[in-house]
Every structure is written in C-alpha cells, then in structure tokens.
Design a protein around this motif. Sequence first.
Motif, PDB file in Angstrom:
ATOM      1  N   ARG A 112       0.840  -1.200   0.000  1.00 53.92           N
ATOM      2  CA  ARG A 112       0.000   0.000   0.000  1.00 53.92           C
ATOM      3  C   ARG A 112       0.877   1.254   0.000  1.00 53.92           C
ATOM      4  NH1 ARG A 112      -5.034  -0.874   3.982  1.00 53.92           N
ATOM      5  NH2 ARG A 112      -5.881   0.690   2.570  1.00 53.92           N
ATOM      6  N   THR A 113       0.271   2.399  -0.262  1.00 52.01           N
ATOM      7  CA  THR A 113       1.012   3.664  -0.323  1.00 52.01           C
ATOM      8  C   THR A 113       0.272   4.734   0.457  1.00 52.01           C
ATOM      9  OG1 THR A 113      -0.105   4.323  -2.370  1.00 52.01           O
ATOM     10  CG2 THR A 113       1.997   3.131  -2.592  1.00 52.01           C
ATOM     11  N   LEU A 114       1.023   5.760   0.823  1.00 50.60           N
ATOM     12  CA  LEU A 114       0.454   6.890   1.561  1.00 50.60           C
ATOM     13  C   LEU A 114       0.913   8.188   0.909  1.00 50.60           C
ATOM     14  CD1 LEU A 114      -0.995   8.078   4.106  1.00 50.60           C
ATOM     15  CD2 LEU A 114       1.241   7.996   5.239  1.00 50.60           C
ATOM     16  N   GLN A 115      -0.032   9.104   0.678  1.00 51.56           N
ATOM     17  CA  GLN A 115       0.288  10.433   0.190  1.00 51.56           C
ATOM     18  C   GLN A 115      -0.134  11.454   1.250  1.00 51.56           C
ATOM     19  OE1 GLN A 115      -1.834   8.395  -1.920  1.00 51.56           O
ATOM     20  NE2 GLN A 115       0.061   7.502  -2.685  1.00 51.56           N
ATOM     21  N   VAL A 116       0.721  12.442   1.470  1.00 51.61           N
ATOM     22  CA  VAL A 116       0.426  13.502   2.437  1.00 51.61           C
ATOM     23  C   VAL A 116       0.555  14.846   1.735  1.00 51.61           C
ATOM     24  CG1 VAL A 116       1.205  14.655   4.536  1.00 51.61           C
ATOM     25  CG2 VAL A 116       1.148  12.167   4.448  1.00 51.61           C
ATOM     26  N   GLN A 117      -0.445  15.683   1.926  1.00 47.92           N
ATOM     27  CA  GLN A 117      -0.436  17.030   1.373  1.00 47.92           C
ATOM     28  C   GLN A 117      -0.316  18.036   2.518  1.00 47.92           C
ATOM     29  OE1 GLN A 117      -4.160  18.734   0.157  1.00 47.92           O
ATOM     30  NE2 GLN A 117      -3.254  19.789  -1.607  1.00 47.92           N
ATOM     31  N   LEU A 118       0.674  18.914   2.425  1.00 47.46           N
ATOM     32  CA  LEU A 118       0.818  20.027   3.360  1.00 47.46           C
ATOM     33  C   LEU A 118       0.423  21.307   2.647  1.00 47.46           C
ATOM     34  CD1 LEU A 118       4.316  19.265   4.987  1.00 47.46           C
ATOM     35  CD2 LEU A 118       2.059  18.474   5.715  1.00 47.46           C
ATOM     36  N   SER A 119      -0.323  22.163   3.340  1.00 50.42           N
ATOM     37  CA  SER A 119      -0.693  23.445   2.743  1.00 50.42           C
ATOM     38  C   SER A 119      -0.810  24.523   3.815  1.00 50.42           C
ATOM     39  CB  SER A 119      -2.012  23.331   1.970  1.00 50.42           C
ATOM     40  OG  SER A 119      -3.061  22.909   2.824  1.00 50.42           O
ATOM     41  N   GLY A 175       0.510  30.988  11.380  1.00 48.26           N
ATOM     42  CA  GLY A 175      -0.721  30.830  10.611  1.00 48.26           C
ATOM     43  C   GLY A 175      -1.304  29.446  10.818  1.00 48.26           C
ATOM     44  N   GLU A 176      -1.998  28.960   9.803  1.00 44.01           N
ATOM     45  CA  GLU A 176      -2.646  27.644   9.892  1.00 44.01           C
ATOM     46  C   GLU A 176      -1.979  26.669   8.923  1.00 44.01           C
ATOM     47  OE1 GLU A 176      -7.159  26.122  10.299  1.00 44.01           O
ATOM     48  OE2 GLU A 176      -6.681  26.957   8.322  1.00 44.01           O
ATOM     49  N   LEU A 177      -1.537  25.530   9.457  1.00 45.08           N
ATOM     50  CA  LEU A 177      -0.980  24.445   8.642  1.00 45.08           C
ATOM     51  C   LEU A 177      -2.038  23.355   8.506  1.00 45.08           C
ATOM     52  CD1 LEU A 177       1.508  23.059   7.259  1.00 45.08           C
ATOM     53  CD2 LEU A 177       1.947  21.986   9.484  1.00 45.08           C
ATOM     54  N   ILE A 178      -2.307  22.929   7.267  1.00 43.24           N
ATOM     55  CA  ILE A 178      -3.301  21.883   7.012  1.00 43.24           C
ATOM     56  C   ILE A 178      -2.571  20.634   6.518  1.00 43.24           C
ATOM     57  CG2 ILE A 178      -5.371  21.233   5.733  1.00 43.24           C
ATOM     58  CD1 ILE A 178      -5.942  24.221   5.371  1.00 43.24           C
ATOM     59  N   VAL A 179      -2.847  19.508   7.165  1.00 49.34           N
ATOM     60  CA  VAL A 179      -2.231  18.228   6.804  1.00 49.34           C
ATOM     61  C   VAL A 179      -3.334  17.269   6.377  1.00 49.34           C
ATOM     62  CG1 VAL A 179      -0.807  16.292   7.584  1.00 49.34           C
ATOM     63  CG2 VAL A 179      -0.375  18.593   8.471  1.00 49.34           C
ATOM     64  N   ARG A 180      -3.245  16.768   5.143  1.00 49.50           N
ATOM     65  CA  ARG A 180      -4.207  15.781   4.652  1.00 49.50           C
ATOM     66  C   ARG A 180      -3.477  14.500   4.299  1.00 49.50           C
ATOM     67  NH1 ARG A 180      -5.753  20.566   1.864  1.00 49.50           N
ATOM     68  NH2 ARG A 180      -7.769  21.403   2.581  1.00 49.50           N
ATOM     69  N   ALA A 181      -4.060  13.351   4.682  1.00 53.02           N
ATOM     70  CA  ALA A 181      -3.460  12.039   4.402  1.00 53.02           C
ATOM     71  C   ALA A 181      -4.373  11.263   3.461  1.00 53.02           C
ATOM     72  CB  ALA A 181      -3.245  11.252   5.691  1.00 53.02           C
ATOM     73  N   PHE A 182      -3.758  10.678   2.415  1.00 57.03           N
ATOM     74  CA  PHE A 182      -4.495   9.896   1.416  1.00 57.03           C
ATOM     75  C   PHE A 182      -3.910   8.476   1.399  1.00 57.03           C
ATOM     76  CE2 PHE A 182      -4.573  14.294   0.295  1.00 57.03           C
ATOM     77  CZ  PHE A 182      -5.789  14.544  -0.317  1.00 57.03           C
ATOM     78  N   GLU A 183      -4.698   7.517   1.804  1.00 60.97           N
ATOM     79  CA  GLU A 183      -4.243   6.113   1.811  1.00 60.97           C
ATOM     80  C   GLU A 183      -4.586   5.481   0.471  1.00 60.97           C
ATOM     81  OE1 GLU A 183      -6.070   4.400   5.239  1.00 60.97           O
ATOM     82  OE2 GLU A 183      -4.864   5.589   6.663  1.00 60.97           O
ATOM     83  N   ASP A 184      -3.560   5.030  -0.251  1.00 59.63           N
ATOM     84  CA  ASP A 184      -3.722   4.423  -1.585  1.00 59.63           C
ATOM     85  C   ASP A 184      -4.324   5.394  -2.593  1.00 59.63           C
ATOM     86  OD1 ASP A 184      -2.709   1.946  -0.687  1.00 59.63           O
ATOM     87  OD2 ASP A 184      -4.683   1.377   0.064  1.00 59.63           O
ATOM     88  N   GLY A 185      -4.104   6.672  -2.402  1.00 59.05           N
ATOM     89  CA  GLY A 185      -4.547   7.649  -3.379  1.00 59.05           C
ATOM     90  C   GLY A 185      -6.031   7.936  -3.373  1.00 59.05           C
ATOM     91  N   ALA A 186      -6.763   7.448  -2.423  1.00 57.26           N
ATOM     92  CA  ALA A 186      -8.213   7.676  -2.367  1.00 57.26           C
ATOM     93  C   ALA A 186      -8.499   9.045  -1.761  1.00 57.26           C
ATOM     94  CB  ALA A 186      -8.873   6.564  -1.565  1.00 57.26           C
TER      95      ALA A 186
END
Length: 201
Positions: A112-119, A175-186
């Motif tokens: 499996r894979t994990l993607q993380v987006q920081l904004s 400021g505000e840091l937003i962290v989003r995690a995507f498991e298997d690209g979903a």
Amino acid sequence: MLEWLAKNSLLVTANPWPFFIFFVLSVLGSAAFFRWFYAERIALLKDRIDHPKDTTGGKSEVDPAKVVDEPLRRRFEYPASGLYGMNILGLGVNPLVVGQYYSMRAVIPPGRTLQVQLSGPGVIDLTDSGGAWGFSTSTRNWAHQPYVESTSTPEQWFQAVAGEADLMFFPRRQGELIVRAFEDGADPVFERRMRVIQAAR
C-alpha cells in the motif's frame, strides 16, 4: 506355577473344578489385559502413520501471542511521536511552534502507499522567501514533490511506500498548517488543522 502344581498335585486332583475355573479365568484375564495393552499402542502407531506431520498430539505449535490479525496488519499507523519529536500526522499536536522540530511519521502496510499534502500558511511579508516549512533532506521512506509557493496557500506533496516513514519537519511561518493524508490515493482519510505560533520570548 508348574512347580507349585507338582508339589500340590494331591490337592489339585482332589479339587479339580475350582482349580480348572481359576486357571481359565487367569488365562482369560491375561489375554484381555494384553489385548487392551497392545490395541492402544497399535492404534497410536496407525494414527502416526496416517498423519505423519501431526507430531504435536493435536496441539497447535503456533504461539497465540505472536498471531497478528490480518486486518490489523494491513492498517495504517500514525504513532504519537517519531525520531524527531511529536508526530504531525498523529493526534494532539496543536499548536506548532515556529522553528521547533517535529516528526512526520507513518507505518504503511505491505503493498500500500500513503500520500500527504501540506498546505498554508501563506506569505505575510513580501520579503519572506523562506517557505512556510522546511524538512530534513535525510528522510526515511519519503519521496516529495517540489514546494509550490503561493501568496495565499503554498503546498507540497509527500509519498511513502510500504514500511515505516519518518522525516524531520519544522514550521517557518505563523498561521494555519493543514495536513491531509491519502491512503492508496483515495479521498483523504483525515485532515488536521494546526495553528503555528511564534515561540514565547
């Protein structure tokens, strides 16, 4: 037995029926005992021949304490802390402090894979060209896309494959840091919003 009969032949001939009954009962009892004794062992040997791999007497050789439930083994994990400090992917890390080190740690199941987006947070002062965050280039199991600066919401993507992933992360702007995690690209499995503040003086 024969010696006893020779010495007591007169007693035996005088009372033949009791001795005959005793003799028959003795023979039958001995035969029954040996039949039971050997039948049990023959059955055991036959079972071992029919089931040559079963040498445990029907007991499992697997230690129940070491058995890992398959659904648990294939679950993503986000520990509370990592090598560099509190984990920004975990719970309870809020607020963050500018310049302080944190971990971005996850355990990814096999295959499996994990993607993380920081904004965020965006540029406040136009002289600020340092980026909203930084991280150590010596990462563990993390690949990253280029940092995209924006006056409103800068962002950056990270990806990890199966195994444990960790890196040293440090915020640079308030400021505000937003962290989003995507498991298997979903779709994102979670979104964490954290305040970034200056260290107390």
